[in-house]
Each structure stands twice: as structure tokens, then as C-alpha cells.
Design a protein around this motif. Structure first.
Motif, mmCIF file in Angstrom:
data_model
loop_
_atom_site.group_PDB
_atom_site.id
_atom_site.type_symbol
_atom_site.label_atom_id
_atom_site.label_comp_id
_atom_site.label_asym_id
_atom_site.label_seq_id
_atom_site.Cartn_x
_atom_site.Cartn_y
_atom_site.Cartn_z
ATOM 1 N N GLY A 42 0.823 -1.198 0.000
ATOM 2 C CA GLY A 42 0.000 0.000 0.000
ATOM 3 C C GLY A 42 0.861 1.253 0.000
ATOM 4 O O GLY A 42 1.877 1.327 0.698
ATOM 5 N N PHE A 43 0.451 2.249 -0.799
ATOM 6 C CA PHE A 43 1.064 3.582 -0.810
ATOM 7 C C PHE A 43 0.037 4.530 -0.192
ATOM 8 O O PHE A 43 -1.051 4.709 -0.746
ATOM 9 N N TRP A 44 0.366 5.134 0.931
ATOM 10 C CA TRP A 44 -0.581 5.945 1.708
ATOM 11 C C TRP A 44 -0.004 7.352 1.866
ATOM 12 O O TRP A 44 1.072 7.516 2.447
ATOM 13 N N PHE A 45 -0.720 8.345 1.343
ATOM 14 C CA PHE A 45 -0.239 9.723 1.338
ATOM 15 C C PHE A 45 -1.151 10.606 2.187
ATOM 16 O O PHE A 45 -2.309 10.839 1.814
ATOM 17 N N PRO A 46 -0.687 11.122 3.319
ATOM 18 C CA PRO A 46 -1.510 12.068 4.073
ATOM 19 C C PRO A 46 -1.640 13.394 3.318
ATOM 20 O O PRO A 46 -0.642 13.960 2.864
ATOM 21 N N ILE A 47 -2.861 13.873 3.200
ATOM 22 C CA ILE A 47 -3.120 15.175 2.581
ATOM 23 C C ILE A 47 -3.265 16.243 3.660
ATOM 24 O O ILE A 47 -3.190 17.445 3.397
ATOM 25 N N ASP A 48 -3.485 15.814 4.889
ATOM 26 C CA ASP A 48 -3.377 16.646 6.091
ATOM 27 C C ASP A 48 -2.343 16.007 7.004
ATOM 28 O O ASP A 48 -2.064 14.812 6.895
ATOM 29 N N ASN A 49 -1.781 16.789 7.902
ATOM 30 C CA ASN A 49 -0.943 16.181 8.938
ATOM 31 C C ASN A 49 -1.782 15.164 9.697
ATOM 32 O O ASN A 49 -2.903 15.456 10.124
ATOM 33 N N ALA A 50 -1.255 13.960 9.867
ATOM 34 C CA ALA A 50 -1.963 12.895 10.585
ATOM 35 C C ALA A 50 -1.368 12.778 11.976
ATOM 36 O O ALA A 50 -0.181 12.487 12.134
ATOM 37 N N THR A 51 -2.200 13.015 12.994
ATOM 38 C CA THR A 51 -1.744 13.090 14.379
ATOM 39 C C THR A 51 -2.488 12.078 15.242
ATOM 40 O O THR A 51 -3.451 11.449 14.804
ATOM 41 N N LEU A 52 -2.062 11.960 16.489
ATOM 42 C CA LEU A 52 -2.767 11.101 17.428
ATOM 43 C C LEU A 52 -4.204 11.580 17.635
ATOM 44 O O LEU A 52 -5.113 10.771 17.845
ATOM 45 N N GLU A 53 -4.397 12.896 17.540
ATOM 46 C CA GLU A 53 -5.716 13.460 17.814
ATOM 47 C C GLU A 53 -6.695 13.260 16.674
ATOM 48 O O GLU A 53 -7.898 13.073 16.899
ATOM 49 N N ASN A 54 -6.212 13.303 15.434
ATOM 50 C CA ASN A 54 -7.166 13.212 14.312
ATOM 51 C C ASN A 54 -7.177 11.853 13.621
ATOM 52 O O ASN A 54 -7.796 11.695 12.572
ATOM 53 N N GLY A 55 -6.514 10.857 14.212
ATOM 54 C CA GLY A 55 -6.672 9.497 13.706
ATOM 55 C C GLY A 55 -5.556 9.000 12.812
ATOM 56 O O GLY A 55 -5.817 8.435 11.746
ATOM 57 N N CYS A 56 -4.295 9.180 13.227
ATOM 58 C CA CYS A 56 -3.173 8.672 12.429
ATOM 59 C C CYS A 56 -3.187 7.141 12.408
ATOM 60 O O CYS A 56 -3.913 6.486 13.154
ATOM 61 N N LEU A 57 -2.358 6.576 11.543
ATOM 62 C CA LEU A 57 -2.225 5.130 11.460
ATOM 63 C C LEU A 57 -1.520 4.563 12.699
ATOM 64 O O LEU A 57 -0.674 5.218 13.308
ATOM 65 N N TRP A 58 -1.866 3.318 13.026
ATOM 66 C CA TRP A 58 -1.164 2.508 14.013
ATOM 67 C C TRP A 58 -0.853 1.158 13.363
ATOM 68 O O TRP A 58 -1.613 0.698 12.514
ATOM 69 N N TYR A 59 0.250 0.532 13.762
ATOM 70 C CA TYR A 59 0.566 -0.799 13.224
ATOM 71 C C TYR A 59 1.307 -1.624 14.257
ATOM 72 O O TYR A 59 1.819 -1.095 15.250
ATOM 73 N N VAL A 60 1.359 -2.930 14.016
ATOM 74 C CA VAL A 60 2.112 -3.852 14.872
ATOM 75 C C VAL A 60 3.397 -4.225 14.130
ATOM 76 O O VAL A 60 3.347 -4.937 13.112
ATOM 77 N N PRO A 61 4.546 -3.727 14.576
ATOM 78 C CA PRO A 61 5.806 -4.010 13.875
ATOM 79 C C PRO A 61 6.054 -5.509 13.745
ATOM 80 O O PRO A 61 5.880 -6.276 14.696
ATOM 81 N N GLY A 62 6.427 -5.916 12.531
ATOM 82 C CA GLY A 62 6.754 -7.319 12.291
ATOM 83 C C GLY A 62 5.559 -8.223 12.106
ATOM 84 O O GLY A 62 5.729 -9.427 11.849
ATOM 85 N N SER A 63 4.351 -7.682 12.194
ATOM 86 C CA SER A 63 3.165 -8.546 12.108
ATOM 87 C C SER A 63 2.929 -9.070 10.700
ATOM 88 O O SER A 63 2.101 -9.957 10.500
ATOM 89 N N HIS A 64 3.685 -8.562 9.716
ATOM 90 C CA HIS A 64 3.554 -9.099 8.358
ATOM 91 C C HIS A 64 4.165 -10.492 8.239
ATOM 92 O O HIS A 64 4.061 -11.132 7.187
ATOM 93 N N SER A 65 4.786 -10.969 9.321
ATOM 94 C CA SER A 65 5.246 -12.363 9.335
ATOM 95 C C SER A 65 4.067 -13.323 9.516
ATOM 96 O O SER A 65 4.205 -14.530 9.308
ATOM 97 N N ASN A 66 2.911 -12.776 9.913
ATOM 98 C CA ASN A 66 1.706 -13.597 10.048
ATOM 99 C C ASN A 66 1.130 -13.921 8.672
ATOM 100 O O ASN A 66 1.094 -13.060 7.782
ATOM 101 N N PRO A 67 0.646 -15.125 8.475
ATOM 102 C CA PRO A 67 -0.044 -15.438 7.215
ATOM 103 C C PRO A 67 -1.401 -14.739 7.182
ATOM 104 O O PRO A 67 -1.889 -14.229 8.193
ATOM 105 N N VAL A 68 -1.996 -14.712 6.014
ATOM 106 C CA VAL A 68 -3.352 -14.184 5.872
ATOM 107 C C VAL A 68 -4.328 -15.284 6.275
ATOM 108 O O VAL A 68 -4.399 -16.330 5.627
ATOM 109 N N THR A 69 -5.046 -15.057 7.359
ATOM 110 C CA THR A 69 -5.969 -16.079 7.872
ATOM 111 C C THR A 69 -7.425 -15.642 7.762
ATOM 112 O O THR A 69 -8.325 -16.359 8.197
ATOM 113 N N ARG A 70 -7.650 -14.476 7.199
ATOM 114 C CA ARG A 70 -9.013 -13.980 7.012
ATOM 115 C C ARG A 70 -9.122 -13.382 5.618
ATOM 116 O O ARG A 70 -8.251 -12.609 5.197
ATOM 117 N N ARG A 71 -10.153 -13.765 4.900
ATOM 118 C CA ARG A 71 -10.350 -13.278 3.533
ATOM 119 C C ARG A 71 -11.729 -12.632 3.391
ATOM 120 O O ARG A 71 -12.703 -13.081 4.006
#
Length: 288
Positions: free
Chosen positions: A166-195
């Protein structure tokens, strides 16, 4: 055109997310924002009644959503309409997103999506014949911008072997207050188990989830505040989310997804399919 450095590639491979600061020029950010404003201004809400939610997934029974892969369509927050179907909010404030072929159908989005510098990123990641699957603009409006629940993008856009980015481009500053992204580092080692897949003809719903995702503890999530014009690269299997926008500021973003087509099979069960007789637009060969 320079792509990613070896250090950036290593970070992306390890973490599953990479921020490239200042990727878009501010005039590119402004052109995307202006294009969005004009599209919404020209949109008649009486002709566009899609609702998008990652909590109750109302779009699962919606042909308007299912047939949006080669069109520009508009999806509202669930609370935008009353029980009689009347729009009760200003349309600029009520939209959740628009898509899913902004990247091919509008020149300003097309110029960013198929730019030389986007191609250079894809080449850095070793992509031989990438296609752009979908392009969409996410509004995340003040006070009403809804939660995006934890997910892997490959749940929705699966190919084998998996190669989604995915290529994700903020058009506004993305902050903790207005809903920035969160992720789990390294979680892409998990297989896809939901489709999220198309159902058989005659089923009550057009789309359904199969399988289940793992659950992560709160302290495993890392926030990704970014500035407008940055690029966030998101591995197709990394788990990510965003919280509701409870601020007085918008958190607009433009995003598209690339997949490798060389020696890979795009699943015919995916919700988004190219029109019959056509192929997904190739990043390196598309004529702007």
C-alpha cells in the motif's frame, strides 16, 4: 529517479511499514486536495448512497460498492442518513471515502499514482510487473471520521504468492488526535488467515469474511504520526488500524495498492475485479 535506500528497504522488510518523508511536493498535495474538493462539489448525493464501515460492513450487500473497481464512487459515514434515507449532514462532512479507480480516471490522482518516483519505489522493492489495484481518497472528517479496525490489506486484495504493497499519502498532517495510522511491527510475518471474498450466486450477501484474525495486545501497537506529503508504505500482511477522529481537524489521505503480476495470480474471489476482457493497470506501462 532515486528509489529507496538499502537502509529503508531493510526497515520496510523488518517492520512492515516505512515512512518516506516529503515524498510529495506541496503543489502535488494541493492538486490532490483541490481535485477532491471539485469531485465532491460536483457529486449529487441523491445519486450516490453508498455507506462504508469497517465495523458492521454494510457494503457487503451493496452492488454500488462491488461494482466500484473501475469507477469513482462515494461512500458516506453510517450516521450521514436518517432512518428514511435522508442526508442529514453536509456532504463534505459526511463522506467516509471515494474510490476505487481515482488512479486511472482523474488526471491529478493519475499523475501521482503513475509518477516516475512511485515507479522507482516499486522497482526498489523488486516489483517486475506491478499493477495498481485500487485508488481511493479517505476523508476521516472531524468528529465523524470513523474507526478503521485492525486488518491486513491482503485480506481484501489477495494474490498468490502475496506481494501487496500500500502507498498511503496524508493530505493533512496525521496526528494522534485526528486518527493517524497505528501498526504492529513485524506482524507481516503472520499469514493471511481472514479473507473478504465474493459469495456464490444467490447468497444473501454479495461478500463475506472467511477465517479470523489474531488479536494483538494494546502495547504491541505503534502510532505513525506523519506530515502532509509524506509517504507511508504498508506491507500487505502488516496489521494496521486507525482510531476515530475526535479532533476539530480533518485527516484526509490518498491511498492506492500495488500487486506483482509477474508469476503471481490475482484471486478471482477478491471483491475488486477488473471489467471482463480488461486487465488491472500496469504501473510501468500505463499511459497517463
Amino acid at each position: 529517479m532515486a528509489g529507496l535506500t538499502e537502509e529503508q528497504i531493510a526497515t520496510f522488510r523488518k517492520e512492515g511499514v516505512l515512512v518516506v518523508q516529503g515524498f510529495l511536493e506541496q503543489n502535488e498535495v494541493s492538486s490532490i486536495r483541490a481535485a477532491c474538493t471539485q469531485l465532491v462539489q460536483d457529486m449529487n448525493p441523491s445519486e450516490h448512497r453508498g455507506i462504508f464501515s469497517t465495523t458492521d460492513h454494510q457494503q457487503s450487500s451493496d452492488t454500488y460498492f462491488l461494482e466500484s473497481g473501475d469507477k469513482i464512487r462515494y461512500f458516506f459515514e453510517a450516521e450521514a442518513f436518517d432512518k428514511d434515507g435522508n442526508l442529514v449532514m453536509d456532504k463534505f462532512s459526511a463522506l467516509n471515502k471515494m474510490g476505487h479507480s481515482l488512479h486511472t480516471l482523474h488526471p491529478d490522482f493519475r499523475n501521482v499514482s503513475f509518477s516516475d518516483k512511485v515507479q522507482a519505489i516499486a522497482k526498489s522493492l523488486g516489483m517486475k510487473e506491478p499493477a495498481i489495484v485500487q485508488g481511493m481518497y479517505i476523508f476521516k472528517q472531524p468528529s465523524v471520521g470513523g474507526v478503521v479496525t485492525p486488518h491486513q490489506d491482503a485480506t481484501f486484495l489477495y494474490n498468490s504468492p502475496e506481494s501487496l504493497v500500500g502507498f498511503w499519502f496524508p493530505i493533512d498532517n496525521a496526528t494522534l488526535e485526528n486518527g493517524c495510522l497505528w501498526y504492529v511491527p513485524g506482524s507481516h510475518s503472520n499469514p493471511v488467515t481472514r479473507r473478504f471474498v465474493r459469495t456464490q450466486e444467490g447468497a444473501k450477501k454479495l461478500l463475506e469474511f472467511r477465517g479470523a484474525d489474531p488479536i494483538f495486545e494494546d502495547d504491541q501497537w505503534i502510532s505513525v504520526p506523519v506530515n502532509k506529503g509524506d509517504l507511508v508504505l504498508i506491507h500487505g500482511r502488516v496489521f494496521h488500524k486507525s482510531e476515530r477522529n475526535m479532533s476539530a481537524l480533518p485527516r484526509h489521505a490518498y491511498t492506492f495498492h500495488t500487486i506483482e503480476m509477474k508469476d503471481c495470480q490475482y484471486s478471482k474471489e477478491n471483491w475488486l475485479q477488473p471489467p471482463e476482457g480488461k486487465q488491472l493497470p500496469r504501473l510501468y506501462d500505463f499511459v497517463k
